[in-house]
Scaffold this active site. Structure first.
Site, short mmCIF file in Angstrom:
data_model
loop_
_atom_site.label_atom_id
_atom_site.label_comp_id
_atom_site.label_asym_id
_atom_site.label_seq_id
_atom_site.Cartn_x
_atom_site.Cartn_y
_atom_site.Cartn_z
N HIS A 116 -9.40 -4.22 -1.93
CA HIS A 116 -8.57 -3.18 -2.53
C HIS A 116 -8.37 -3.55 -4.00
CE1 HIS A 116 -7.56 -0.93 1.04
NE2 HIS A 116 -7.10 -1.99 1.67
N CYS A 158 -10.85 0.07 -5.62
CA CYS A 158 -10.24 1.18 -6.36
C CYS A 158 -9.76 0.66 -7.72
CB CYS A 158 -9.05 1.74 -5.60
SG CYS A 158 -9.53 2.63 -4.12
#
EC number: 3.4.22.60
Length: 277
Positions: A116, A158
């Protein structure tokens, strides 16, 4: 320029176009030297499961990414090591150790981060840390045995929560480039030189991953590497990856907020020469 010569029998030879008109000349001085005992080490950090306190969900599909990347990079000659579910401290220790190793007999170094993220940040299993704190370990003033050699970072994460809605198009805008030259010979090289960062998406944006098939960026990267990894230069490879992600993928969801979204990867290069594996 054309030149015609007489053959011995008096017939005229067909004029030959000069090489510069016909061929793209690749000058060795503008290519990284790959003539080392080893291509180099490739470290894959694959974070799938996160502590509850981070608020981050399980990254299903990342194991497929890690496995496919390991195959593709081994195929290019890299010595690949995969590390699963590492904390911030673990990640920093791992890469610090790698930077302190002797890379004298290696042509380059690669690191792949699957996790992430947010803009400028990558998640360990216990929370976010600055990507820069990992990449800076390999700067010229810190990692002497990789000075003048390519240091490649591929980051599937991301970089924000924006979605790219996409736009119907026939052709893209032209891209003008400005070239500045400096004639002074240099005896030092910048400590930030010879890095390449290949991000799965542009700053501020979400990066898509399919729970079964893996992430759009990694799957595209692997397919281009498998097909062209030993022929094309690294920027040509990554430009093709951009094209594949941009044209072949679109999100599908029952929730219209997440449906029909697009993605474009982002290459940031401080490489000083062409890189052919």
């Amino acid at each position: 320029m054309f030149s015609s010569k007489k053959k011995k029998n008096g017939e005229e030879e067909q004029p030959k176009p000069s090489l510069s008109n016909q061929y793209r000349i690749v000058t060795p001085t503008f290519q990284y030297n790959m003539d080392y005992k080893k291509v180099g080490k490739c470290i894959i950090i694959n974070n799938k499961n996160f502590e509850d306190k981070t608020g981050m969900g399980t990254r299903n599909g990342t194991d497929k990414d890690a496995g496919d990347l390991a195959k593709s990079f081994k195929n290019l000659g890299f010595e690949v090591q995969i590390y699963n579910d590492r904390s911030r401290d673990d990640m920093e220790k791992l890469l610090k150790q790698a930077a302190e190793e002797n890379h004298s007999d290696a042509a380059c170094f690669a690191c792949i981060l699957l996790s992430h993220g947010e803009e400028g940040l990558i998640y360990g299993t216990d929370g976010p840390m600055a990507i820069k704190s990992l990449t800076a370990l390999f700067r010229g003033d810190k990692c002497k045995s990789l000075i003048g050699k390519p240091k490649l970072f591929f980051i599937q994460a991301c970089r924000g929560s924006e979605f790219d809605e996409g736009i119907q198009t026939d052709s893209g805008p032209a891209n003008d480039r400005c070239l500045e030259t400096d004639a002074n010979p240099r005896y030092k090289i910048p400590v930030e030189a010879d890095f390449l960062f290949a991000y799965s998406t542009v700053p501020g944006y979400y990066s898509w991953r399919n729970p079964g098939r893996g992430s759009w960026f990694v799957q595209s990267l692997c397919s281009v590497l498998n097909e062209h990894g030993k022929q094309l230069e690294i920027m040509q490879i990554l430009t093709r990856v951009n094209y594949v992600v941009a044209t072949n993928f679109e999100s599908q969801s029952d929730d219209p907020r997440f449906s029909e979204k697009k993605q474009i990867p982002c290459v940031v290069s401080m490489l000083t020469k062409e890189l052919y594996f």
